[in-house]
Design a protein around this motif. Structure first.
Motif, PDB file in Angstrom:
ATOM      1  N   ASN A 180       3.296  50.540  -5.392  1.00 36.29           N
ATOM      2  CA  ASN A 180       1.835  50.434  -5.407  1.00 36.29           C
ATOM      3  C   ASN A 180       1.379  49.779  -4.111  1.00 36.29           C
ATOM      4  N   SER A 181       0.253  50.245  -3.582  1.00 36.66           N
ATOM      5  CA  SER A 181      -0.274  49.633  -2.367  1.00 36.66           C
ATOM      6  C   SER A 181      -0.856  48.256  -2.707  1.00 36.66           C
ATOM      7  N   ASN A 182      -1.436  47.615  -1.718  1.00 40.50           N
ATOM      8  CA  ASN A 182      -2.097  46.334  -1.952  1.00 40.50           C
ATOM      9  C   ASN A 182      -3.350  46.510  -2.803  1.00 40.50           C
ATOM     10  N   LYS A 183      -3.895  47.731  -2.817  1.00 41.36           N
ATOM     11  CA  LYS A 183      -5.068  48.066  -3.639  1.00 41.36           C
ATOM     12  C   LYS A 183      -4.765  49.369  -4.381  1.00 41.36           C
ATOM     13  N   PRO A 184      -4.017  49.288  -5.484  1.00 41.47           N
ATOM     14  CA  PRO A 184      -3.505  50.504  -6.137  1.00 41.47           C
ATOM     15  C   PRO A 184      -4.511  51.334  -6.934  1.00 41.47           C
ATOM     16  N   THR A 185      -5.775  51.043  -6.921  1.00 41.40           N
ATOM     17  CA  THR A 185      -6.858  51.805  -7.580  1.00 41.40           C
ATOM     18  C   THR A 185      -6.849  51.732  -9.101  1.00 41.40           C
ATOM     19  N   SER A 186      -5.967  50.974  -9.680  1.00 35.01           N
ATOM     20  CA  SER A 186      -5.958  50.782 -11.128  1.00 35.01           C
ATOM     21  C   SER A 186      -5.673  49.320 -11.419  1.00 35.01           C
ATOM     22  N   GLU A 187      -6.447  48.738 -12.297  1.00 36.17           N
ATOM     23  CA  GLU A 187      -6.252  47.323 -12.627  1.00 36.17           C
ATOM     24  C   GLU A 187      -4.931  47.067 -13.339  1.00 36.17           C
ATOM     25  N   PHE A 188      -4.301  48.120 -13.854  1.00 35.23           N
ATOM     26  CA  PHE A 188      -3.049  47.975 -14.591  1.00 35.23           C
ATOM     27  C   PHE A 188      -1.821  48.057 -13.690  1.00 35.23           C
ATOM     28  N   MET A 189      -2.001  48.447 -12.454  1.00 35.23           N
ATOM     29  CA  MET A 189      -0.896  48.550 -11.508  1.00 35.23           C
ATOM     30  C   MET A 189      -0.740  47.230 -10.757  1.00 35.23           C
ATOM     31  N   ILE A 190       0.486  46.854 -10.495  1.00 38.44           N
ATOM     32  CA  ILE A 190       0.769  45.606  -9.791  1.00 38.44           C
ATOM     33  C   ILE A 190       0.744  45.875  -8.285  1.00 38.44           C
ATOM     34  N   PRO A 191      -0.139  45.205  -7.533  1.00 33.29           N
ATOM     35  CA  PRO A 191      -0.249  45.475  -6.092  1.00 33.29           C
ATOM     36  C   PRO A 191       0.919  44.886  -5.299  1.00 33.29           C
ATOM     37  N   THR A 192       1.200  45.491  -4.167  1.00 37.48           N
ATOM     38  CA  THR A 192       2.156  44.927  -3.219  1.00 37.48           C
ATOM     39  C   THR A 192       1.459  43.762  -2.523  1.00 37.48           C
ATOM     40  N   GLU A 193       2.150  42.636  -2.457  1.00 35.08           N
ATOM     41  CA  GLU A 193       1.582  41.449  -1.802  1.00 35.08           C
ATOM     42  C   GLU A 193       2.613  40.828  -0.874  1.00 35.08           C
ATOM     43  N   VAL A 194       2.124  40.366   0.258  1.00 37.50           N
ATOM     44  CA  VAL A 194       2.942  39.626   1.207  1.00 37.50           C
ATOM     45  C   VAL A 194       2.312  38.250   1.341  1.00 37.50           C
ATOM     46  N   LYS A 195       3.051  37.224   0.925  1.00 34.41           N
ATOM     47  CA  LYS A 195       2.576  35.847   1.066  1.00 34.41           C
ATOM     48  C   LYS A 195       3.363  35.203   2.193  1.00 34.41           C
ATOM     49  N   LEU A 196       2.647  34.808   3.241  1.00 35.44           N
ATOM     50  CA  LEU A 196       3.267  34.224   4.422  1.00 35.44           C
ATOM     51  C   LEU A 196       2.935  32.735   4.489  1.00 35.44           C
ATOM     52  N   SER A 197       3.932  31.935   4.835  1.00 29.81           N
ATOM     53  CA  SER A 197       3.690  30.496   4.970  1.00 29.81           C
ATOM     54  C   SER A 197       4.562  29.935   6.086  1.00 29.81           C
ATOM     55  N   SER A 198       4.071  28.843   6.680  1.00 28.26           N
ATOM     56  CA  SER A 198       4.795  28.208   7.777  1.00 28.26           C
ATOM     57  C   SER A 198       4.247  26.811   8.003  1.00 28.26           C
ATOM     58  N   LYS A 199       5.122  25.900   8.413  1.00 21.95           N
ATOM     59  CA  LYS A 199       4.682  24.555   8.786  1.00 21.95           C
ATOM     60  C   LYS A 199       4.229  24.518  10.243  1.00 21.95           C
ATOM     61  N   GLU A 200       4.711  25.486  11.042  1.00 20.38           N
ATOM     62  CA  GLU A 200       4.465  25.447  12.484  1.00 20.38           C
ATOM     63  C   GLU A 200       3.239  26.237  12.940  1.00 20.38           C
ATOM     64  N   VAL A 201       2.769  27.190  12.154  1.00 19.89           N
ATOM     65  CA  VAL A 201       1.641  28.019  12.577  1.00 19.89           C
ATOM     66  C   VAL A 201       0.495  27.910  11.574  1.00 19.89           C
ATOM     67  N   LYS A 202      -0.677  28.358  11.996  1.00 16.50           N
ATOM     68  CA  LYS A 202      -1.892  28.282  11.169  1.00 16.50           C
ATOM     69  C   LYS A 202      -2.541  29.664  11.083  1.00 16.50           C
TER      70      LYS A 202
END
Length: 160
Positions: free
Chosen positions: A62-84
């Motif tokens: 599924n894409s990040n916006k899969p067009t159906s509320e029942f589909m689980i979207p692809t998500e990328v969560k990025l985190s870092s202590k060094e960048v903002k």
């Protein structure tokens, strides 16, 4: 005759298990990798990177916006202590119709590249940056969807 029925039932169960296991294993074959552009990592500048999803031919996610509320979207969560100010720039997916859905669903197929940007503080003392990417997705065939998966990768680069 009862003996033959028992063997047939056991054989059916074994084949069903092998089929389900092989399909589940296919969902595990989605490769997640990434990179940070070498020349983009300078203090006080905006850096660029990519998350790359390699999706086997028989699957889609599924894409990040899969067009159906029942589909689980692809998500990328990025985190870092060094960048903002990390920003993910999701690509548009393809609207495709599948046997299990009455409406077209927005999906990613094949090699999917998800760009991102980040800011490196001018006064940072870090000589390296580490960006943690947690990618969550749900893989599907044309008939079935598998349980959602999460893959974590760490991207590293020297700061100039």
């Amino acid at each position: 005759m009862k003996f033959m029925k028992k063997i047939a039932v056991k054989l059916f169960l074994v084949l069903a298990f092998v089929t389900v296991f092989s399909l589940y294993a296919n969902a595990q074959t989605i490769s997640v990798s990434g990179s940070i552009e070498k020349n983009s990592v300078k203090r006080g500048k905006i850096g660029k990177g990519l998350i790359i999803l390699s999706i086997p031919k028989e699957l889609h996610i599924n894409s990040n916006k899969p067009t159906s509320e029942f589909m689980i979207p692809t998500e990328v969560k990025l985190s870092s202590k060094e960048v903002k100010n990390i920003k993910t720039l999701y690509p548009k997916g393809k609207n495709l119709k599948f046997d299990f859905s009455e409406e077209a669903i927005n999906v990613y197929e094949g090699k999917t590249i998800i760009p991102f940007t980040f800011a490196i503080p001018k006064l940072t003392k870090s000589k390296n940056i580490n960006i943690r990417a947690l990618v969550s997705y749900q893989a599907c065939t044309n008939e079935d969807c598998y349980p959602p998966q999460k893959t974590e990768i760490i991207l590293k680069r020297l700061v100039k």
